[in-house]
Design a protein around this motif. Structure first.
Motif, PDB file in Angstrom:
ATOM      1  N   HIS A 164       0.842  -1.198   0.000  1.00  0.00           N
ATOM      2  CA  HIS A 164       0.000   0.000   0.000  1.00  0.00           C
ATOM      3  C   HIS A 164       0.880   1.253   0.000  1.00  0.00           C
ATOM      4  O   HIS A 164       0.639   2.203  -0.760  1.00  0.00           O
ATOM      5  CB  HIS A 164      -0.915  -0.017   1.223  1.00  0.00           C
ATOM      6  CG  HIS A 164      -1.640   1.269   1.479  1.00  0.00           C
ATOM      7  ND1 HIS A 164      -2.950   1.479   1.097  1.00  0.00           N
ATOM      8  CD2 HIS A 164      -1.242   2.422   2.091  1.00  0.00           C
ATOM      9  CE1 HIS A 164      -3.320   2.687   1.456  1.00  0.00           C
ATOM     10  NE2 HIS A 164      -2.295   3.281   2.058  1.00  0.00           N
ATOM     11  N   GLU A 165       1.901   1.269   0.836  1.00  0.00           N
ATOM     12  CA  GLU A 165       2.793   2.429   0.907  1.00  0.00           C
ATOM     13  C   GLU A 165       3.604   2.588  -0.375  1.00  0.00           C
ATOM     14  O   GLU A 165       3.860   3.704  -0.827  1.00  0.00           O
ATOM     15  CB  GLU A 165       3.721   2.302   2.119  1.00  0.00           C
ATOM     16  CG  GLU A 165       3.009   2.203   3.457  1.00  0.00           C
ATOM     17  CD  GLU A 165       2.022   3.333   3.698  1.00  0.00           C
ATOM     18  OE1 GLU A 165       2.208   4.431   3.142  1.00  0.00           O
ATOM     19  OE2 GLU A 165       1.051   3.115   4.441  1.00  0.00           O
TER      20      GLU A 165
ATOM     21  N   ALA B 267      -6.995   4.410  -4.062  1.00  0.00           N
ATOM     22  CA  ALA B 267      -6.075   4.063  -5.148  1.00  0.00           C
ATOM     23  C   ALA B 267      -4.874   3.282  -4.622  1.00  0.00           C
ATOM     24  O   ALA B 267      -4.416   2.321  -5.248  1.00  0.00           O
ATOM     25  CB  ALA B 267      -5.610   5.339  -5.863  1.00  0.00           C
ATOM     26  N   ALA B 268      -4.355   3.685  -3.449  1.00  0.00           N
ATOM     27  CA  ALA B 268      -3.212   2.977  -2.867  1.00  0.00           C
ATOM     28  C   ALA B 268      -3.615   1.587  -2.384  1.00  0.00           C
ATOM     29  O   ALA B 268      -2.836   0.633  -2.482  1.00  0.00           O
ATOM     30  CB  ALA B 268      -2.617   3.787  -1.720  1.00  0.00           C
ATOM     31  N   ASP B 269      -4.842   1.456  -1.858  1.00  0.00           N
ATOM     32  CA  ASP B 269      -5.326   0.121  -1.461  1.00  0.00           C
ATOM     33  C   ASP B 269      -5.370  -0.812  -2.665  1.00  0.00           C
ATOM     34  O   ASP B 269      -4.900  -1.958  -2.607  1.00  0.00           O
ATOM     35  CB  ASP B 269      -6.732   0.228  -0.860  1.00  0.00           C
ATOM     36  CG  ASP B 269      -6.714   0.756   0.570  1.00  0.00           C
ATOM     37  OD1 ASP B 269      -5.632   0.791   1.177  1.00  0.00           O
ATOM     38  OD2 ASP B 269      -7.788   1.130   1.071  1.00  0.00           O
ATOM     39  N   ARG B 270      -5.929  -0.313  -3.756  1.00  0.00           N
ATOM     40  CA  ARG B 270      -6.034  -1.137  -4.962  1.00  0.00           C
ATOM     41  C   ARG B 270      -4.644  -1.463  -5.517  1.00  0.00           C
ATOM     42  O   ARG B 270      -4.360  -2.615  -5.872  1.00  0.00           O
ATOM     43  CB  ARG B 270      -6.868  -0.418  -6.023  1.00  0.00           C
ATOM     44  CG  ARG B 270      -7.056  -1.228  -7.301  1.00  0.00           C
ATOM     45  CD  ARG B 270      -7.934  -0.504  -8.308  1.00  0.00           C
ATOM     46  NE  ARG B 270      -8.096  -1.306  -9.515  1.00  0.00           N
ATOM     47  CZ  ARG B 270      -8.988  -2.267  -9.670  1.00  0.00           C
ATOM     48  NH1 ARG B 270      -9.819  -2.568  -8.687  1.00  0.00           N
ATOM     49  NH2 ARG B 270      -9.066  -2.952 -10.800  1.00  0.00           N
ATOM     50  N   GLY B 271      -3.783  -0.437  -5.573  1.00  0.00           N
ATOM     51  CA  GLY B 271      -2.428  -0.665  -6.076  1.00  0.00           C
ATOM     52  C   GLY B 271      -1.660  -1.650  -5.226  1.00  0.00           C
ATOM     53  O   GLY B 271      -0.969  -2.542  -5.743  1.00  0.00           O
ATOM     54  N   GLY B 272      -1.779  -1.524  -3.893  1.00  0.00           N
ATOM     55  CA  GLY B 272      -1.084  -2.448  -3.009  1.00  0.00           C
ATOM     56  C   GLY B 272      -1.580  -3.872  -3.156  1.00  0.00           C
ATOM     57  O   GLY B 272      -0.794  -4.827  -3.134  1.00  0.00           O
ATOM     58  N   ALA B 273      -2.903  -4.015  -3.317  1.00  0.00           N
ATOM     59  CA  ALA B 273      -3.473  -5.350  -3.491  1.00  0.00           C
ATOM     60  C   ALA B 273      -3.019  -5.982  -4.801  1.00  0.00           C
ATOM     61  O   ALA B 273      -2.793  -7.191  -4.875  1.00  0.00           O
ATOM     62  CB  ALA B 273      -5.003  -5.263  -3.450  1.00  0.00           C
TER      63      ALA B 273
END
Length: 294
Positions: free
Chosen positions: A138-139, A214-220
């Motif tokens: 996520h980060e 967006a970061a949640d989706r990208g991290g997943a």
């Protein structure tokens, strides 16, 4: 699933910048009409924002009492960050650790090549390996989306307006003389700045909440395990109630960076920088189902 550009995030960033630009023109015009010398404030705040952008990582780490961790000190953490950064097609960021009971993590830095991922000892004790890697991913997604740079630029006008409201109010209220027309420009400046600060504050908060999605989706997508990040969010939120209030107060100023914010009562929830944890988990569960059908 492959990483795709989040056009929803890009359009929101662009729209926020345009609206802030309109506010900026209105702000300068109104203050110029009121006879307020804004040039000095703009120059000072411009230098301040420059320093904040190029030294934001050091300022953030210092405010958290964090230190850059060597590979010998935290080998498993370094291994996870290295592997996830490679999967995200990013240079490996610096790894930092903060000795804190608050289970949280954040990313900072002005660019993808100058970034730092920081985790607290509390989050490493709370999460298992898969959950921690979900948080790290996520980060890394924040870094890939260049969120720190964008949010620093977006907050520039809001910071100027806030300073004028604060110091203008103190100046106008701190002198018993100078009533009448001499006070009019000051009050016009304060009122205009207050409106600009409120509107820009709300615009930035709206952008900040979407960037978390967006970061949640990208991290997943980086880990391929949305359920791990969902589980991590649930554990972190539950653990917050057990952290001493003194620790929460000390770190509340870093809310915009944290993966889960520290909120205080109704006002804290109203102006929170992140969407609700329940909604974030729901979206991650939807993404999990979407991945299963691919």
């Amino acid at each position: 699933m492959q990483w795709n550009a989040d056009w929803g995030l890009r359009w929101r960033m662009l729209l926020t910048m345009i609206l802030l630009g309109v506010l900026y023109v209105f702000f300068i015009g109104a203050l110029a009409t009121a006879g307020v010398g804004l040039l000095g404030i703009v120059v000072v705040m411009g230098l301040f924002s420059f320093v904040q952008l190029f030294f934001s990582d050091k300022l953030a780490l210092r405010s958290m009492g964090a230190h850059v961790a060597d590979e010998d000190e935290y080998p498993e953490l370094h291994d996870s960050v290295s592997r996830l950064a490679q999967q995200a097609d990013l240079p490996k960021p610096q790894v930092a650790v903060a000795d804190s009971q608050v289970p949280n993590a954040f990313a900072t830095g002005r660019s993808q090549k100058n970034a730092t991922v920081c985790v607290t000892t509390g989050i490493m004790e709370t999460l298992d390996q898969d959950e921690l890697e979900g948080v790290l991913a996520h980060e890394l997604a924040h870094i890939k989306n260049r969120d720190v740079m964008v949010m620093t630029i977006a907050s520039f006008l809001s910071t100027i307006a806030f300073i004028i409201v604060r110091w203008g109010w103190l100046f106008s209220g701190g002198h018993g003389h100078g009533r009448g027309n001499n006070q009019a420009p000051i009050w016009v400046a304060i009122l205009v700045s207050l409106v600009v600060w409120i509107v820009s504050f709300l615009l930035i908060r709206a952008l900040s909440r979407y960037r978390e999605y967006a970061a949640d989706r990208g991290g997943a997508i980086i880990t391929g395990q949305p359920s791990a990040l969902a589980s991590a969010l649930m554990k972190i939120s539950g653990r917050m109630d057990k952290v001493p209030k003194e620790d929460l107060r000390e770190q509340a100023e870093m809310n915009a960076f944290f993966i889960v914010p520290i909120t205080k009562g109704f006002i804290g929830n109203l102006f929170r920088t992140h969407p609700g944890t329940e909604k974030r988990i729901e979206r991650l569960q939807e993404l999990e189902r979407e991945m299963e059908t691919v």
